[in-house]
Structure formats: structure tokens, C-alpha cells
Design a protein around this motif. Structure first.
Motif, PDB file in Angstrom:
ATOM      1  N   CYS A  92       1.098  -1.003   0.433  1.00  0.00           N
ATOM      2  CA  CYS A  92       0.242  -0.208  -0.238  1.00  0.00           C
ATOM      3  C   CYS A  92       0.529   1.317  -0.327  1.00  0.00           C
ATOM      4  O   CYS A  92       0.984   1.631  -0.825  1.00  0.00           O
ATOM      5  N   LEU A  93       2.104   1.435   0.990  1.00  0.00           N
ATOM      6  CA  LEU A  93       3.139   2.373   0.878  1.00  0.00           C
ATOM      7  C   LEU A  93       3.695   2.682  -0.219  1.00  0.00           C
ATOM      8  O   LEU A  93       3.446   4.150  -0.541  1.00  0.00           O
ATOM      9  N   ARG A  94       4.010   2.161  -1.228  1.00  0.00           N
ATOM     10  CA  ARG A  94       4.668   1.656  -2.264  1.00  0.00           C
ATOM     11  C   ARG A  94       3.522   2.286  -3.347  1.00  0.00           C
ATOM     12  O   ARG A  94       4.301   3.442  -3.758  1.00  0.00           O
ATOM     13  N   SER A  95       2.322   2.090  -3.282  1.00  0.00           N
ATOM     14  CA  SER A  95       1.746   2.335  -4.582  1.00  0.00           C
ATOM     15  C   SER A  95       0.898   3.257  -4.028  1.00  0.00           C
ATOM     16  O   SER A  95       1.237   4.542  -4.840  1.00  0.00           O
ATOM     17  N   PHE A  96       0.982   4.078  -2.564  1.00  0.00           N
ATOM     18  CA  PHE A  96       0.432   5.290  -2.449  1.00  0.00           C
ATOM     19  C   PHE A  96       1.152   6.932  -3.473  1.00  0.00           C
ATOM     20  O   PHE A  96       1.588   7.221  -3.514  1.00  0.00           O
ATOM     21  N   PHE A  97       3.164   6.382  -2.669  1.00  0.00           N
ATOM     22  CA  PHE A  97       4.286   7.204  -2.481  1.00  0.00           C
ATOM     23  C   PHE A  97       4.583   7.614  -4.025  1.00  0.00           C
ATOM     24  O   PHE A  97       5.148   7.886  -4.525  1.00  0.00           O
ATOM     25  N   ARG A  98       4.319   6.017  -4.736  1.00  0.00           N
ATOM     26  CA  ARG A  98       4.326   6.444  -6.395  1.00  0.00           C
ATOM     27  C   ARG A  98       3.431   7.582  -7.003  1.00  0.00           C
ATOM     28  O   ARG A  98       3.873   7.640  -8.183  1.00  0.00           O
ATOM     29  N   ILE A 106       5.228  14.657  -4.783  1.00  0.00           N
ATOM     30  CA  ILE A 106       6.331  14.346  -4.586  1.00  0.00           C
ATOM     31  C   ILE A 106       7.678  14.524  -5.361  1.00  0.00           C
ATOM     32  O   ILE A 106       7.516  14.456  -6.106  1.00  0.00           O
ATOM     33  N   THR A 107       8.991  13.971  -5.432  1.00  0.00           N
ATOM     34  CA  THR A 107       9.978  14.426  -6.112  1.00  0.00           C
ATOM     35  C   THR A 107      10.907  12.908  -6.284  1.00  0.00           C
ATOM     36  O   THR A 107      11.920  13.038  -7.209  1.00  0.00           O
ATOM     37  N   HIS A 108      10.475  12.476  -5.218  1.00  0.00           N
ATOM     38  CA  HIS A 108      11.659  11.400  -4.152  1.00  0.00           C
ATOM     39  C   HIS A 108      10.116  10.341  -4.597  1.00  0.00           C
ATOM     40  O   HIS A 108       9.114  10.371  -4.437  1.00  0.00           O
ATOM     41  N   ASP A 109      10.971   9.143  -4.434  1.00  0.00           N
ATOM     42  CA  ASP A 109      10.456   7.952  -3.253  1.00  0.00           C
ATOM     43  C   ASP A 109      10.557   7.495  -2.596  1.00  0.00           C
ATOM     44  O   ASP A 109      11.635   6.757  -2.316  1.00  0.00           O
ATOM     45  N   PRO A 110      10.067   7.432  -1.650  1.00  0.00           N
ATOM     46  CA  PRO A 110      10.999   7.129   0.378  1.00  0.00           C
ATOM     47  C   PRO A 110      10.075   5.683  -0.093  1.00  0.00           C
ATOM     48  O   PRO A 110      10.633   5.390   1.144  1.00  0.00           O
ATOM     49  N   THR A 111      10.023   5.119  -0.789  1.00  0.00           N
ATOM     50  CA  THR A 111      10.067   3.362  -0.721  1.00  0.00           C
ATOM     51  C   THR A 111      10.946   2.631  -1.034  1.00  0.00           C
ATOM     52  O   THR A 111      10.728   1.050  -1.239  1.00  0.00           O
ATOM     53  N   ALA A 112      11.572   3.539  -1.693  1.00  0.00           N
ATOM     54  CA  ALA A 112      12.910   2.197  -2.142  1.00  0.00           C
ATOM     55  C   ALA A 112      13.038   1.440  -1.802  1.00  0.00           C
ATOM     56  O   ALA A 112      13.900   2.528  -0.268  1.00  0.00           O
TER      57      ALA A 112
END
Length: 313
Positions: A92-98, A106-112
Motif C-alpha cells: 500500500c505504501l509503495r503504491s501510494f507514494f508512487r 513529491i519528487t522522490h520515492d521514499p519507498t525504494a
């Protein structure tokens, strides 16, 4: 002022969550149940970020990993999340932040490299040799129930049997003359396990003096029966083990499976090789058996620290 900033943050957070859920519903076609689960996950995330004083748009990898770790550990009246739940929340977090990045929020992906933390594997409880001796001595006398209980406990410890394996034993599965037992484990895989002297004696006493008293003329193949002559159930076995565990003060230390753990640990501590223990336990993968090497090592360390004059114990 602080309350206004919090309200503004909350409004922004909820706006992004609702936008994300709308995207999932109308563009991805996700089910209502999935949407509700994701909504709950993200509300949990929002609460966690607020406790940390972190704005959603400033969230970094450690903030999200910390959120998952909180859930994995449980606490504050909350049970630790299951591995499946943690995997879903991480997805869920990966999908949300992407989604936020796709929308240029946002300009970055904190879920990497975000990973659901693995639950810490708890080592099984194991009895000491002295505790085993006390437990096996609990069924006293020559009454039918005592003979049955003594045979049951001795066989489970001598052969490392699962509860289901013990109750499924038939008389023909035990060869007391050659000291070997045939157990049918998971997937109906059969294995041969040696039986020790004490277990042979207890089983022989049950077969000769106890079992005939309850089975009588019934056509019952079960080795271990209840006192009415029918096959002992798993629930019945559990009650037998718990009764004798309570009698010797071990009720909080063990279950029927504890005898299986103890069997494996004592064999390894006594010098038995890992492959042989794997075969006797009926484990398909030796990695499953290796946990008992950790238990043996812990026991050795305990003995060392108690006994060595310069170990600091």
C-alpha cells in the motif's frame, strides 16, 4: 497556531489519501474491500507520522520503515501484525507514494527498498533433563489411566512425535522387539524412529496390562485409546499432557509439542548429527531442523556462564 497547522496538515493528508483511493477505484478497478484496507493502512501511517512530527510530503525511508517496524512489534494493547498484513501495508505504501510522485506531489520515492520486517523467530520452549524426568514420573501406579499416560509421554519424548502422529499410531506401528516405531507425518510421509528402553517398557506395560482392560472385544487398531476403548483424540492427548504438566508445576512451560522440541534439542546436545535428527523428526527441509542447533548453543552458553570461573556468570 499549532492546532491550525495540525488541521492544515490533516486536511492535506486526507486530500491525498482520497485522491489515491479514487485513482485505485476508478482507474485500477480495485474492490471495495481492498480500498477499505488501504484506507485503514494510510490512516495508520498518518497517525504514525504525526507522532513523529513528520509531514507526509517530507516523509523519508526511515519514517516509513519505522512505521512498519512499529506494527511488527505491536505494543500499547495492539498485537504484532502478521507477516501477510505487513506485506499488504508495505505494498500500500509503495503504491501510494508512487502515485504521489506520478502526480508531481513529491519528487522522490521514499519507498525504494522498503521491506516488510520479518517477525522475530521465537525459539521454542524446551524442558531440561530434570524437568523431563519429573514429567515422565508423574503418572504413578498401575491403574489403566496411569499405564496409558506413561506410555503416551514416554513415546512422545522418545520419538519426537507430533500430537497427531501419536494419536494416529496403531498397535502394528510399534515393533517393541526391535525397538522401532513407524510414524505417519505431514503429507502422510512415513518414517521409522528408534524407541528407547524406558519407552519400550512403558508401552509394553500398557499393551499387556492396560489396553486389554478398556479395548476388550472391540475391533480397535489404535495404540493409544481413551478409557472407553476408542482412539484417543488430539484434545484428549492435550488434556493428558496438561494434567501431568500441572502436577509437576510445568503447565506454563509446555504443550504436547514441547516434548518434540525437547527430543530434538536433547539429541543434538548429546552429540547426534543434524541429518539424523532431521530424519527422525520427519522434516523435509534441514533448515527447519537447524533451529534446534540454536537451542543447543544457548543451553551450552548457559552452562558455560554458570560453570566457568572467569565467564562472568
Amino acid at each position: 497556531m499549532a492546532a491550525t497547522e495540525t488541521d492544515a496538515h490533516q486536511g492535506t493528508f486526507e486530500h491525498h489519501v482520497l485522491d489515491f483511493l479514487a485513482y485505485l477505484e476508478f482507474e485500477r478497478g480495485l474492490s471495495r474491500n481492498t480500498l477499505e484496507a488501504y484506507r485503514g493502512d494510510l490512516l495508520q501511517l498518518g497517525a504514525s507520522l504525526r507522532r513523529r512530527g513528520v509531514d507526509l510530503l517530507d516523509a523519508q525511508h526511515p519514517d516509513l520503515q519505522g512505521f512498519l517496524s512499529e506494527l511488527a512489534e505491536g505494543g500499547e494493547g495492539r498485537a504484532p501484525a502478521s507477516p501477510a498484513t505487513l506485506q499488504r501495508k508495505a505494498a500500500c505504501l509503495r503504491s501510494f507514494f508512487r502515485h504521489l510522485r506520478r502526480e508531481s506531489v513529491i519528487t522522490h520515492d521514499p519507498t525504494a527498498d522498503l521491506r516488510a520486517p520479518r517477525k522475530t523467530q521465537r525459539l521454542p520452549k524446551v524442558l531440561s533433563r530434570g524437568e523431563v524426568t519429573k514429567l515422565l514420573a508423574s503418572p504413578r501406579g498401575t491403574e489403566t489411566a496411569a499405564l496409558r499416560d506413561r506410555a503416551l509421554l514416554e513415546l512422545m519424548y522418545a520419538c519426537g512425535l507430533r500430537a497427531s502422529e501419536a494419536v494416529n499410531l496403531d498397535v502394528g506401528d510399534v515393533d517393541l522387539r526391535h525397538g522401532v516405531l513407524r510414524a505417519s507425518g505431514k503429507g502422510n510421509k512415513e518414517r521409522l524412529v528408534p524407541i528407547g528402553r524406558e519407552a519400550i517398557a512403558a508401552t509394553a506395560a500398557w499393551l499387556q496390562r492396560g489396553r486389554p482392560e478398556v479395548v476388550r472385544l472391540r475391533d480397535e487398531p489404535a495404540l493409544l485409546t481413551n478409557l472407553r476403548g476408542g482412539r484417543l483424540t488430539r484434545q484428549g492427548l492435550y488434556k493428558v499432557v496438561q494434567r501431568h504438566a500441572k502436577a509437576v508445576g510445568l503447565q506454563d512451560r509446555m504443550s504436547p509439542h514441547t516434548l518434540r522440541h525437547t527430543f530434538a534439542t536433547h539429541l543434538l546436545a548429546g552429540g547426534c548429527d543434524l541429518r539424523s535428527v532431521q530424519e527422525m523428526l520427519g522434516h523435509a527441509d534441514i533448515a527447519t531442523t537447524q533451529i534446534y542447533t540454536h537451542l543447543s548453543a544457548e543451553r551450552l552458553r548457559d552452562v558455560y556462564h554458570r560453570a566457568h570461573p572467569r565467564a562472568g556468570g
